[in-house]
Motif scaffolding. Structure first.
Motif, mmCIF file in Angstrom:
data_model
loop_
_atom_site.group_PDB
_atom_site.id
_atom_site.type_symbol
_atom_site.label_atom_id
_atom_site.label_comp_id
_atom_site.label_asym_id
_atom_site.label_seq_id
_atom_site.Cartn_x
_atom_site.Cartn_y
_atom_site.Cartn_z
ATOM 1 N N CYS A 190 46.117 38.571 27.543
ATOM 2 C CA CYS A 190 45.470 38.682 28.926
ATOM 3 C C CYS A 190 45.858 37.441 29.859
ATOM 4 C CB CYS A 190 44.197 38.922 28.872
ATOM 5 S SG CYS A 190 43.139 37.405 28.356
ATOM 6 N N LYS A 191 46.954 36.929 29.610
ATOM 7 C CA LYS A 191 47.415 35.929 30.676
ATOM 8 C C LYS A 191 48.011 36.285 32.066
ATOM 9 C CE LYS A 191 51.966 35.344 28.765
ATOM 10 N NZ LYS A 191 52.905 35.824 29.980
ATOM 11 N N ASP A 192 48.378 37.600 31.963
ATOM 12 C CA ASP A 192 48.898 38.166 33.064
ATOM 13 C C ASP A 192 47.876 39.069 34.185
ATOM 14 O OD1 ASP A 192 51.435 37.126 32.791
ATOM 15 O OD2 ASP A 192 51.885 38.574 31.523
ATOM 16 N N GLU A 193 46.600 39.042 33.663
ATOM 17 C CA GLU A 193 45.692 39.815 34.531
ATOM 18 C C GLU A 193 44.056 38.782 34.907
ATOM 19 O OE1 GLU A 193 42.936 43.836 33.483
ATOM 20 O OE2 GLU A 193 44.530 42.943 31.850
ATOM 21 N N MET A 194 43.870 39.317 35.995
ATOM 22 C CA MET A 194 42.886 38.626 36.287
ATOM 23 C C MET A 194 41.689 39.043 35.423
ATOM 24 S SD MET A 194 42.722 38.627 40.668
ATOM 25 C CE MET A 194 44.144 37.848 41.569
ATOM 26 N N TRP A 195 40.647 37.889 35.607
ATOM 27 C CA TRP A 195 39.321 38.029 34.675
ATOM 28 C C TRP A 195 38.088 38.493 35.281
ATOM 29 C CZ3 TRP A 195 40.386 33.170 30.968
ATOM 30 C CH2 TRP A 195 41.898 33.346 30.507
ATOM 31 N N ASN A 196 38.256 38.042 36.627
ATOM 32 C CA ASN A 196 36.993 38.269 37.689
ATOM 33 C C ASN A 196 37.544 39.263 38.920
ATOM 34 O OD1 ASN A 196 35.799 35.956 36.089
ATOM 35 N ND2 ASN A 196 37.324 34.747 37.405
ATOM 36 N N PRO A 197 36.607 39.382 39.414
ATOM 37 C CA PRO A 197 36.987 40.062 40.962
ATOM 38 C C PRO A 197 37.708 39.069 41.672
ATOM 39 C CG PRO A 197 34.699 40.596 40.631
ATOM 40 C CD PRO A 197 35.065 39.629 39.350
ATOM 41 N N GLU A 198 38.744 39.282 42.516
ATOM 42 C CA GLU A 198 39.609 38.680 43.169
ATOM 43 C C GLU A 198 39.099 37.362 43.981
ATOM 44 O OE1 GLU A 198 43.532 39.443 45.285
ATOM 45 O OE2 GLU A 198 42.321 39.331 46.776
ATOM 46 N N SER A 199 37.860 37.709 44.613
ATOM 47 C CA SER A 199 37.283 36.730 45.443
ATOM 48 C C SER A 199 36.735 35.346 44.597
ATOM 49 C CB SER A 199 36.135 37.402 46.125
ATOM 50 O OG SER A 199 35.217 37.952 45.456
ATOM 51 N N PHE A 200 36.346 35.884 42.980
ATOM 52 C CA PHE A 200 36.053 34.607 42.330
ATOM 53 C C PHE A 200 37.086 34.104 41.689
ATOM 54 C CE2 PHE A 200 32.218 37.210 42.975
ATOM 55 C CZ PHE A 200 31.325 36.542 43.046
ATOM 56 N N SER A 201 37.702 33.393 42.620
ATOM 57 C CA SER A 201 39.064 32.625 42.042
ATOM 58 C C SER A 201 38.873 31.100 42.771
ATOM 59 C CB SER A 201 40.338 33.239 42.614
ATOM 60 O OG SER A 201 40.567 34.444 42.269
ATOM 61 N N LEU A 202 39.586 30.331 41.784
ATOM 62 C CA LEU A 202 39.480 28.956 42.272
ATOM 63 C C LEU A 202 40.168 28.544 43.501
ATOM 64 C CD1 LEU A 202 38.552 26.284 40.716
ATOM 65 C CD2 LEU A 202 40.752 25.682 40.488
ATOM 66 N N ILE A 237 22.832 36.186 40.499
ATOM 67 C CA ILE A 237 23.558 36.775 41.688
ATOM 68 C C ILE A 237 25.140 36.798 41.403
ATOM 69 C CG2 ILE A 237 23.875 36.338 44.066
ATOM 70 C CD1 ILE A 237 21.147 35.338 44.166
ATOM 71 N N VAL A 238 25.637 35.622 40.999
ATOM 72 C CA VAL A 238 26.826 35.438 40.753
ATOM 73 C C VAL A 238 27.663 36.259 39.485
ATOM 74 C CG1 VAL A 238 29.100 33.872 40.310
ATOM 75 C CG2 VAL A 238 27.069 33.341 41.812
ATOM 76 N N GLN A 239 26.744 36.174 38.464
ATOM 77 C CA GLN A 239 26.976 36.618 37.380
ATOM 78 C C GLN A 239 27.191 38.391 37.166
ATOM 79 O OE1 GLN A 239 24.602 34.624 34.512
ATOM 80 N NE2 GLN A 239 25.244 32.681 35.210
ATOM 81 N N THR A 242 33.394 24.522 48.265
ATOM 82 C CA THR A 242 34.453 25.468 48.767
ATOM 83 C C THR A 242 35.607 25.758 47.628
ATOM 84 O OG1 THR A 242 35.844 23.743 49.626
ATOM 85 C CG2 THR A 242 34.353 24.928 51.108
ATOM 86 N N VAL A 243 35.310 24.873 46.488
ATOM 87 C CA VAL A 243 36.549 25.103 45.507
ATOM 88 C C VAL A 243 35.938 26.047 44.723
ATOM 89 C CG1 VAL A 243 37.537 23.930 43.410
ATOM 90 C CG2 VAL A 243 37.033 22.478 45.661
ATOM 91 N N LEU A 244 34.843 26.189 44.361
ATOM 92 C CA LEU A 244 34.371 27.182 43.127
ATOM 93 C C LEU A 244 33.094 27.664 43.689
ATOM 94 C CD1 LEU A 244 35.056 27.462 40.213
ATOM 95 C CD2 LEU A 244 33.052 26.406 39.602
ATOM 96 N N ARG A 245 33.323 28.972 44.232
ATOM 97 C CA ARG A 245 32.319 29.912 44.730
ATOM 98 C C ARG A 245 30.986 29.907 43.738
ATOM 99 N NH1 ARG A 245 33.042 36.027 46.566
ATOM 100 N NH2 ARG A 245 30.850 36.507 47.090
ATOM 101 N N GLY A 246 29.699 29.599 44.206
ATOM 102 C CA GLY A 246 28.702 29.932 43.455
ATOM 103 C C GLY A 246 28.352 28.837 42.747
ATOM 104 N N ILE A 247 28.798 27.756 42.699
ATOM 105 C CA ILE A 247 28.522 26.459 41.975
ATOM 106 C C ILE A 247 28.190 25.240 42.931
ATOM 107 C CG2 ILE A 247 29.376 24.807 40.391
ATOM 108 C CD1 ILE A 247 28.457 27.315 38.911
#
Length: 308
Positions: free
Chosen positions: A51-63, A214-216, A291-296
């Protein structure tokens, strides 16, 4: 319990039939949907290459989402930033759940010293077992990812005790860390022998879990909306299974912190002071804007070296 025998308690959980039924029903439903086996199986099947070439979260939850780094990244780099969000986020969740397992048990000890609180303690036992499965799954995926992609740790860490700073990147120093460690040790002694303080811990746990829920819920959407759920990335499945378990944990926190506490005697000034201090501490932990990690609520200056 035989009500003919002398009982020094003026109140009993059994007298509050509505709350007692809430606890029983939440525990029953959590057992019925328990995702421990699914989590263990998914983690055992994880292979990063799959799964290295696929996102694991919705795009907005990216570093670094929507920062200049994100805007200038290629599609492949954005996939990595999305995967890194998963690693960083659940590394923080591991830290929180290590503390939860321990405090579940100390608080259960404080509550089990009363009559009729077995249903509450059984609920906490199940949740602690589930937390261990969550931690194992998060560690397996996160450490495999960092070993393969970087060859060293970035956000992960070896297993540790619950007396460490909960926030992985905190606004702290050696003295603050030492003082917080002793505060936690003192609190665990109090909660294991004081039903009111034990109950009030779940008010704090509920505040922490609410943000996580909320995040999960949004992270779980990637799996829930995936066109081929069976072929979705294993990390996204684990996000979904974890969210399902945590939904019941949040219910437990709400019931214990808001309803069960009414079956206890009125708190002393000391007990109220300790309860208010723990809530204030929770607010301080959730103070920083990141701003680096949304929700933390990590302290960004502490992250600079890792982000670079």
């Amino acid at each position: 319990m035989n009500r003919q025998l002398y009982n020094p308690q003026r109140k009993s959980l059994m007298d509050d039939e509505k709350t007692f039924k809430k606890i029983q029903l939440n525990h029953k439903r959590n057992k019925e949907q328990d995702n421990t086996e699914r989590l263990d199986e998914a983690a055992s099947l994880f292979r990063y290459q799959d799964c290295k070439d696929e996102m694991w979260n919705p795009e907005s939850f990216s570093l670094m989402y929507k920062t200049p780094l994100w805007d200038q990244a290629t599609s492949a780099q954005r996939v990595k930033l999305n995967q890194l969000y998963w690693i960083a986020y659940y590394s923080q969740i591991i830290s929180a759940e290590i503390a939860t397992i321990f405090l579940n048990q100390t608080c259960a000890a404080g509550l089990y010293g009363l009559e009729d609180f077995r249903a509450v303690c059984d609920t906490l036992d199940l949740e602690s077992a589930q937390e261990r499965a969550h931690i194992a799954a998060f560690k397996k995926i996160s450490e495999d990812f960092e070993a393969e992609v970087f060859g060293e740790r970035l956000f992960t860490y070896p297993m540790r005790t619950p007396f460490c700073e909960t926030m992985v990147f905190a606004d702290t120093n050696a003295f603050k860390a030492w003082w917080k460690r002793w505060q936690i040790k003192f609190y665990t002694v109090l909660s294991s022998d004081n039903p009111f303080i034990a109950c009030q811990y779940f008010t704090v746990r509920g505040l922490r879990t609410l943000n996580g829920k909320i995040v999960q819920h949004q992270l779980a959407q990637y799996y829930m909306k995936h066109p081929e759920k069976e072929n979705s990335p294993i990390p996204s499945k684990i996000s979904y299974y974890h969210f399902m378990d945590e939904s019941f944990h949040f219910n437990s926190s709400t019931i214990i912190g808001l309803d069960v506490i009414n079956s206890l005697k009125e708190p002393t000034l000391f007990e109220s002071k300790i309860a208010n201090m723990t809530i204030a501490g929770c607010q301080r932990d959730h103070y920083n804007f990141n701003t680096v990690l949304r929700g933390i609520f990590w302290y960004e200056p502490a992250m600079f070296k890792t982000v670079y």
